[in-house]
Design a protein around this motif. Structure first.
Motif, PDB file in Angstrom:
ATOM      1  N   LYS A 111      45.910  47.100  52.613  1.00  0.00           N
ATOM      2  CA  LYS A 111      46.908  47.470  51.449  1.00  0.00           C
ATOM      3  C   LYS A 111      48.219  47.203  51.647  1.00  0.00           C
ATOM      4  CE  LYS A 111      43.134  49.970  49.048  1.00  0.00           C
ATOM      5  NZ  LYS A 111      42.145  50.044  49.981  1.00  0.00           N
ATOM      6  N   GLY A 112      48.355  47.021  52.708  1.00  0.00           N
ATOM      7  CA  GLY A 112      49.953  46.981  53.359  1.00  0.00           C
ATOM      8  C   GLY A 112      50.752  45.871  52.439  1.00  0.00           C
ATOM      9  N   VAL A 165      48.712  43.556  42.765  1.00  0.00           N
ATOM     10  CA  VAL A 165      47.392  44.352  43.014  1.00  0.00           C
ATOM     11  C   VAL A 165      46.291  43.325  43.002  1.00  0.00           C
ATOM     12  CG1 VAL A 165      45.518  45.821  41.782  1.00  0.00           C
ATOM     13  CG2 VAL A 165      48.105  46.287  41.463  1.00  0.00           C
ATOM     14  N   GLU A 211      38.155  46.896  45.446  1.00  0.00           N
ATOM     15  CA  GLU A 211      38.386  48.460  45.151  1.00  0.00           C
ATOM     16  C   GLU A 211      37.462  49.133  46.281  1.00  0.00           C
ATOM     17  OE1 GLU A 211      38.477  50.457  41.464  1.00  0.00           O
ATOM     18  OE2 GLU A 211      39.426  48.778  40.709  1.00  0.00           O
ATOM     19  N   SER A 232      41.125  43.120  58.601  1.00  0.00           N
ATOM     20  CA  SER A 232      41.423  42.838  57.037  1.00  0.00           C
ATOM     21  C   SER A 232      40.429  41.873  56.602  1.00  0.00           C
ATOM     22  CB  SER A 232      42.722  42.624  56.860  1.00  0.00           C
ATOM     23  OG  SER A 232      42.860  41.206  57.450  1.00  0.00           O
ATOM     24  N   ASP A 241      49.986  44.669  49.287  1.00  0.00           N
ATOM     25  CA  ASP A 241      50.074  44.835  47.881  1.00  0.00           C
ATOM     26  C   ASP A 241      51.140  46.019  47.811  1.00  0.00           C
ATOM     27  OD1 ASP A 241      47.946  43.269  47.262  1.00  0.00           O
ATOM     28  OD2 ASP A 241      46.535  44.794  46.748  1.00  0.00           O
ATOM     29  N   LYS A 242      51.018  46.750  48.992  1.00  0.00           N
ATOM     30  CA  LYS A 242      52.361  47.781  48.664  1.00  0.00           C
ATOM     31  C   LYS A 242      53.460  47.536  48.858  1.00  0.00           C
ATOM     32  CE  LYS A 242      50.599  52.037  51.017  1.00  0.00           C
ATOM     33  NZ  LYS A 242      50.865  52.875  52.228  1.00  0.00           N
ATOM     34  N   ALA A 243      53.714  46.420  49.824  1.00  0.00           N
ATOM     35  CA  ALA A 243      55.117  45.916  49.743  1.00  0.00           C
ATOM     36  C   ALA A 243      55.610  44.954  48.664  1.00  0.00           C
ATOM     37  CB  ALA A 243      55.123  44.848  51.194  1.00  0.00           C
ATOM     38  N   SER A 244      54.443  44.492  48.023  1.00  0.00           N
ATOM     39  CA  SER A 244      54.650  43.328  46.749  1.00  0.00           C
ATOM     40  C   SER A 244      54.886  43.886  45.553  1.00  0.00           C
ATOM     41  CB  SER A 244      53.952  42.171  47.222  1.00  0.00           C
ATOM     42  OG  SER A 244      52.408  42.496  47.145  1.00  0.00           O
ATOM     43  N   GLY A 245      54.109  45.089  45.472  1.00  0.00           N
ATOM     44  CA  GLY A 245      53.746  45.489  44.411  1.00  0.00           C
ATOM     45  C   GLY A 245      52.367  44.461  43.536  1.00  0.00           C
TER      46      GLY A 245
END
Ligand SMILES: [Fe+2]
Length: 446
Positions: A194-195, A203, A187, A169, A197-201
């Motif tokens: 991305k794990g 960006v 981007e 990472s 961001d996915k869990a926390s919402g």
């Protein structure tokens, strides 16, 4: 205002480095200003750092290590940069706010806060300083070969702590490359994990990160996320300076926390040994400490003061060690002489503890003055109102409450309500009103 800021920065640097005897900041023409903190003499070892029209000279009482020199250099350069910015920028006000934040941050580093609180404070400060949205500190787990979140700040705080971050990472790249790095276009960067961001919402748009070192070994990474317009080289430099300071502070703090833990366990053992001499009061010192700390917290004491209060309350009856069993454990009425002997436990306790180097006047106050009363009717000296220290007043209330609400050879435990009523009657007369009110809040909130 500006001079105050500079003075604060100099003072803070001096506090961070105890071996630093004095520090001089000189600004060459046209300003020709020189500010010195501490005393300089020819016997000291000077180290100087120059930048354009400014220079900082640090005078040490002894030769310092290369590692310390590096940290001092970083702080000095950082200071010079800010001063330069303050003088040159049109946004003088904005820059001096930055200096103030940097000073507050460095001040936190010079304090003796617990590691977790300290890191949280540093992180929040760095976020503000770099005008970013969030920050995290990740620590390397050697066994699993991953990075784990230690402290997080901002929106994601509390939601991502358990997510392991792989070494491929961005954080892993910073850690493995061992240098401060900026990633302004996440981007297109496939290293972005991305794990989280996915869990926390959350960006993540851009990141600046720096490795954290502890005693020559890299232990983790500090990352700052999302700055409008992206991070620049100056942000990277600020972060790197603080990452170094964090490592430096961690190495001294870990020793401090370990020492403080050991010290407290020794003190608790002493306190329990005293309580055990009287089988009816074996939890007394522990209980008095619990109540005292809760009162102290409600009165807004700092972490350092609470730690001192804890020692004071644990040891409040330590002087009983010097009272003969025949008197201490006597059932039935004490003679005047015997009572005078019991009263002397306050003075004996103060005498014993005064000799210990880390025990200060506040700690002694809890031991010496916990039987004093505001109206002068207490002992050993019959001190009044302001003559009695805060710790003495806090421990007094906690001591009476525990003594009355627990069983003794000569009495059953009294009901809590009745004891609170008695304390309230004495509030402002014999006992400190604020301490009694705080205790009442503590007890009724249970
Ligand atoms: Fe006592």
């Amino acid at each position: 205002m500006l001079e105050n800021n500079i003075l604060n920065v100099l003072l803070t640097i001096k506090r961070i480095f105890p071996k630093l005897q004095s520090i001089t900041l000189a600004m060459k023409a046209p300003l020709k200003v020189e500010i010195t903190i501490g005393e300089t003499s020819e016997k000291l070892h000077p180290i100087s750092f120059d930048m354009e029209n400014y220079s900082v000279v640090c005078y040490f009482g002894e030769k310092i290590t290369e590692k310390d020199t590096l940290v001092v250099k970083n702080v000095a350069m950082y200071l010079l940069k800010f001063i330069k910015a303050v003088f040159q920028s049109m946004r003088v006000e904005a820059e001096s706010i930055k200096v103030r934040r940097a000073v507050e941050l460095a001040g936190a580093l010079a304090s003796n806060l617990r590691i977790d609180r300290l890191l949280k404070q540093i992180q929040e400060g760095i976020c503000e300083l770099l005008e970013a949205e969030a920050a995290s500190i990740l620590i390397y787990n050697e066994k699993k070969n991953i990075l784990e979140f230690m402290v997080t700040t901002g929106e994601v705080s509390g939601r991502i702590e358990k997510i392991p971050v792989p070494m491929n990472s961005i954080a892993g790249t910073i850690f493995l490359n061992e240098k401060t790095m900026i990633f302004n276009d996440l981007e297109k960067d496939n290293r972005h994990f991305k794990g989280v961001d996915k869990a926390s919402g959350f960006v993540t748009r851009n990141i600046v990160g720096s490795p954290i070192w502890l005693d020559g070994k890299k232990i983790g990474v500090i990352e700052v996320l999302n700055k409008e317009g992206g991070f620049d080289a100056e942000d990277a430099e600020v972060l790197e300076t603080f990452a170094k300071l964090i490592g430096y502070k961690l190495s001294t703090l870990q020793g401090y926390e370990e020492m403080s833990r050991r010290l407290k366990s020794v003190i608790l053992a002493i306190a329990t040994a005293i309580d055990k001499r009287d089988r009816y009061t074996h939890m007394h010192s522990k209980n008095v400490t619990d109540y005292s700390l809760r009162i102290g917290r409600l009165l807004g004491l700092s972490q350092k003061e609470l730690e001192e209060l804890e020692i004071s309350a644990l040891l409040h009856d330590v002087g009983k060690i010097g009272i003969e069993d025949a008197i201490l454990l006597k059932r039935g009425k004490l003679t005047d002489e015997e009572f005078a002997r019991i009263k002397s436990h306050t003075i004996i306790g103060a005498e014993i503890t005064k000799k210990v180097r880390f025990i200060n006047r506040d700690i002694v106050s809890g031991i010496l003055e916990h039987h004093e009363k505001l109206d002068g009717s207490g002992y050993p000296y019959g001190k009044k109102n302001g003559e009695i220290g805060l710790f003495g007043r806090i421990v007094a209330v906690a001591d009476i409450f525990d003594a009355l609400t627990t069983a003794r050879p000569y009495k059953d435990p009294w009901p809590v309500d009745k004891v609170l009523c008695i304390l309230k009657e004495d509030a402002g007369v014999k006992l400190d009103k604020k301490c009694v009110e705080a205790l009442e809040k503590v007890i009724t909130a249970k």
